[in-house]
Write a protein that holds these residues in place. Sequence first.
Motif, PDB file in Angstrom:
ATOM      1  N   PRO A  86       0.957  -1.104  -0.139  1.00 42.14           N
ATOM      2  CA  PRO A  86      -0.166   0.174   0.164  1.00 42.14           C
ATOM      3  C   PRO A  86       0.952   1.053   0.076  1.00 42.14           C
ATOM      4  O   PRO A  86       1.757   1.094   0.702  1.00 42.14           O
ATOM      5  N   GLN A  87       0.406   2.199  -0.640  1.00 44.72           N
ATOM      6  CA  GLN A  87       1.193   3.412  -0.734  1.00 44.72           C
ATOM      7  C   GLN A  87       0.494   4.647   0.039  1.00 44.72           C
ATOM      8  O   GLN A  87       1.043   5.687   0.089  1.00 44.72           O
ATOM      9  N   ARG A  88      -0.816   4.468   0.487  1.00 41.34           N
ATOM     10  CA  ARG A  88      -1.359   5.436   1.013  1.00 41.34           C
ATOM     11  C   ARG A  88      -2.195   4.778   2.269  1.00 41.34           C
ATOM     12  O   ARG A  88      -2.389   3.575   2.657  1.00 41.34           O
ATOM     13  N   GLY A  89      -2.419   5.745   3.398  1.00 40.67           N
ATOM     14  CA  GLY A  89      -2.964   5.351   4.564  1.00 40.67           C
ATOM     15  C   GLY A  89      -4.284   4.588   4.209  1.00 40.67           C
ATOM     16  O   GLY A  89      -4.805   3.559   4.996  1.00 40.67           O
ATOM     17  N   ASP A  90      -5.176   5.058   3.397  1.00 38.33           N
ATOM     18  CA  ASP A  90      -6.397   4.521   3.301  1.00 38.33           C
ATOM     19  C   ASP A  90      -6.316   3.126   2.382  1.00 38.33           C
ATOM     20  O   ASP A  90      -6.069   3.203   1.294  1.00 38.33           O
ATOM     21  N   LEU A  91      -6.430   2.126   2.984  1.00 35.24           N
ATOM     22  CA  LEU A  91      -6.239   0.790   2.232  1.00 35.24           C
ATOM     23  C   LEU A  91      -7.308   0.511   1.567  1.00 35.24           C
ATOM     24  O   LEU A  91      -7.229  -0.544   0.551  1.00 35.24           O
ATOM     25  N   GLY A  92      -8.515   1.223   1.404  1.00 33.35           N
ATOM     26  CA  GLY A  92      -9.428   0.951   0.444  1.00 33.35           C
ATOM     27  C   GLY A  92      -9.172   1.443  -0.931  1.00 33.35           C
ATOM     28  O   GLY A  92      -9.595   1.006  -1.994  1.00 33.35           O
ATOM     29  N   GLN A 124     -14.746   0.778  -7.046  1.00 30.69           N
ATOM     30  CA  GLN A 124     -14.734   1.832  -7.291  1.00 30.69           C
ATOM     31  C   GLN A 124     -15.963   2.574  -7.435  1.00 30.69           C
ATOM     32  O   GLN A 124     -16.107   3.629  -6.871  1.00 30.69           O
ATOM     33  N   ALA A 125     -16.964   1.996  -8.057  1.00 31.68           N
ATOM     34  CA  ALA A 125     -18.307   2.549  -8.143  1.00 31.68           C
ATOM     35  C   ALA A 125     -18.927   2.969  -6.841  1.00 31.68           C
ATOM     36  O   ALA A 125     -19.636   4.062  -6.778  1.00 31.68           O
ATOM     37  N   GLU A 126     -18.829   2.127  -5.906  1.00 30.01           N
ATOM     38  CA  GLU A 126     -19.317   2.336  -4.480  1.00 30.01           C
ATOM     39  C   GLU A 126     -18.568   3.601  -3.915  1.00 30.01           C
ATOM     40  O   GLU A 126     -19.053   3.917  -2.786  1.00 30.01           O
ATOM     41  N   ARG A 127     -17.242   3.804  -4.051  1.00 26.57           N
ATOM     42  CA  ARG A 127     -16.616   4.738  -3.426  1.00 26.57           C
ATOM     43  C   ARG A 127     -16.756   6.113  -4.262  1.00 26.57           C
ATOM     44  O   ARG A 127     -16.190   7.077  -3.922  1.00 26.57           O
ATOM     45  N   ALA A 128     -17.292   6.196  -5.488  1.00 24.06           N
ATOM     46  CA  ALA A 128     -17.301   7.485  -6.379  1.00 24.06           C
ATOM     47  C   ALA A 128     -18.361   8.458  -5.571  1.00 24.06           C
ATOM     48  O   ALA A 128     -19.109   8.249  -4.720  1.00 24.06           O
ATOM     49  N   LEU A 129     -17.691   9.621  -6.063  1.00 27.49           N
ATOM     50  CA  LEU A 129     -18.585  10.898  -5.302  1.00 27.49           C
ATOM     51  C   LEU A 129     -19.981  10.875  -5.899  1.00 27.49           C
ATOM     52  O   LEU A 129     -20.491  10.081  -6.861  1.00 27.49           O
ATOM     53  N   ASP A 130     -20.854  11.099  -4.915  1.00 29.77           N
ATOM     54  CA  ASP A 130     -22.297  11.093  -5.198  1.00 29.77           C
ATOM     55  C   ASP A 130     -22.704  12.200  -6.155  1.00 29.77           C
ATOM     56  O   ASP A 130     -21.997  13.149  -6.443  1.00 29.77           O
ATOM     57  N   CYS A 150     -23.632  16.951 -25.076  1.00 33.70           N
ATOM     58  CA  CYS A 150     -22.983  15.523 -24.868  1.00 33.70           C
ATOM     59  C   CYS A 150     -23.592  15.143 -23.460  1.00 33.70           C
ATOM     60  O   CYS A 150     -24.257  15.776 -22.781  1.00 33.70           O
ATOM     61  N   LEU A 151     -23.619  13.761 -23.133  1.00 33.53           N
ATOM     62  CA  LEU A 151     -24.200  13.225 -22.049  1.00 33.53           C
ATOM     63  C   LEU A 151     -23.054  12.803 -21.133  1.00 33.53           C
ATOM     64  O   LEU A 151     -22.349  12.018 -21.225  1.00 33.53           O
ATOM     65  N   ARG A 152     -23.476  13.621 -19.887  1.00 42.36           N
ATOM     66  CA  ARG A 152     -22.396  13.122 -18.891  1.00 42.36           C
ATOM     67  C   ARG A 152     -22.956  12.021 -17.878  1.00 42.36           C
ATOM     68  O   ARG A 152     -23.892  12.052 -17.328  1.00 42.36           O
ATOM     69  N   LEU A 153     -22.196  10.956 -17.978  1.00 40.72           N
ATOM     70  CA  LEU A 153     -22.553   9.789 -17.262  1.00 40.72           C
ATOM     71  C   LEU A 153     -22.071   9.821 -15.737  1.00 40.72           C
ATOM     72  O   LEU A 153     -21.291  10.599 -15.462  1.00 40.72           O
ATOM     73  N   ARG A 154     -22.674   8.949 -14.686  1.00 40.51           N
ATOM     74  CA  ARG A 154     -22.334   9.216 -13.266  1.00 40.51           C
ATOM     75  C   ARG A 154     -20.994   8.812 -12.811  1.00 40.51           C
ATOM     76  O   ARG A 154     -20.373   7.838 -13.695  1.00 40.51           O
ATOM     77  N   PRO A 155     -20.263   9.229 -11.966  1.00 41.76           N
ATOM     78  CA  PRO A 155     -19.061   9.034 -11.482  1.00 41.76           C
ATOM     79  C   PRO A 155     -18.762   7.468 -11.067  1.00 41.76           C
ATOM     80  O   PRO A 155     -19.690   7.089 -10.674  1.00 41.76           O
ATOM     81  N   GLY A 156     -17.978   6.840 -11.279  1.00 40.75           N
ATOM     82  CA  GLY A 156     -17.806   5.468 -11.119  1.00 40.75           C
ATOM     83  C   GLY A 156     -18.118   4.619 -12.117  1.00 40.75           C
ATOM     84  O   GLY A 156     -17.710   3.136 -12.018  1.00 40.75           O
ATOM     85  N   VAL A 186     -20.872  -1.711 -15.286  1.00 37.21           N
ATOM     86  CA  VAL A 186     -20.523  -1.343 -13.496  1.00 37.21           C
ATOM     87  C   VAL A 186     -20.815   0.011 -13.428  1.00 37.21           C
ATOM     88  O   VAL A 186     -20.518   0.774 -13.922  1.00 37.21           O
ATOM     89  N   TRP A 187     -21.837   0.325 -12.311  1.00 38.47           N
ATOM     90  CA  TRP A 187     -22.110   1.348 -11.697  1.00 38.47           C
ATOM     91  C   TRP A 187     -22.584   1.304 -10.506  1.00 38.47           C
ATOM     92  O   TRP A 187     -22.739   0.359 -10.081  1.00 38.47           O
ATOM     93  N   ARG A 188     -23.030   2.564  -9.908  1.00 37.60           N
ATOM     94  CA  ARG A 188     -23.608   2.428  -8.760  1.00 37.60           C
ATOM     95  C   ARG A 188     -24.930   3.041  -8.693  1.00 37.60           C
ATOM     96  O   ARG A 188     -25.485   4.127  -9.147  1.00 37.60           O
ATOM     97  N   GLN A 189     -25.952   2.168  -7.898  1.00 40.70           N
ATOM     98  CA  GLN A 189     -27.208   2.652  -7.911  1.00 40.70           C
ATOM     99  C   GLN A 189     -27.542   2.624  -6.328  1.00 40.70           C
ATOM    100  O   GLN A 189     -27.653   1.663  -5.575  1.00 40.70           O
ATOM    101  N   GLY A 190     -27.727   3.985  -5.781  1.00 41.38           N
ATOM    102  CA  GLY A 190     -28.156   4.135  -4.395  1.00 41.38           C
ATOM    103  C   GLY A 190     -26.769   3.755  -3.841  1.00 41.38           C
ATOM    104  O   GLY A 190     -25.603   4.504  -4.355  1.00 41.38           O
TER     105      GLY A 190
END
Length: 254
Positions: A86-92, A124-130, A150-156, A186-190
């Motif tokens: 790991p290179q960062r303190g956040d192991l996620g 990554q999808a579950e950690r993406a910005l709301d 253009c159409l912007r898709l959700r983060p993640g 792959v995406w996040r719903q809720g």
Amino acid sequence: MSRAAELRRQQALLRALLQTPPPAAPPPGARALGTVSLPRGLQAYRGHAKALAAQTLAAVFGRLQQALGETEFAAMAWAFWRACPPQRGDLGCWGQALPEFLRDQPGMPAWLPDLARLEWAAHQAERALDAELDAGSLQLLAEQETDRLCLRLRPGLQLLSLLGSAAARWPLDLAGSADEHLIVLVWRQGWRAEARVLDADQAMFMQGLLQGQCLQQTLDQTLSAHAGFDFAAWLQAALSEAWLQAVIPFSEPS
């Protein structure tokens, strides 16, 4: 102790922990172990790191753990920790390189790295910005020419090309062979990651959007290859499944 000296001490300790077999003489950083015998102290730190590696990866790659079995998965996690610590303190944030690490192992079945890619994309999808849908921006579809939008898709949100044998572990509805490559969205719903196998026309259309193309160019490319593509049906799905974030003005890349 100066900051530079403390950094050198920590780096020396890390090298000792990752070294196999354990060093015959303790490194300078091992002085922090205090009165505990140095070899035993290093072994304790190493044992903790092994357990942490397996626990951290299992939280993300649960299906991969099921496929390998707990013992083999734990051994793989420790090997990966030593190769790509790991290179960062956040192991996620640790685990992105695991699919490539698996792919480089001799005799590794091709679907296992693909399964790891799928699980990391879900993570990554579950950690993406709301990002909520900008419903008001949909009005632009009625007011502006499609070459100016253009159409912007959700983060993640990601598209992955995966072997059917890997996608089946999610599980996903599959219609093809286990050796066939499928395009998986792959995406996040809720708060939960979702995955779906896409038809070729939907996959091509969404790939164009992810590349930042204007809506007209994306439609033209998709329809030239898949004359039956139904944009209205896709838009309805994009709204109900939380793929779309906003309709925005298109600007040429600089």
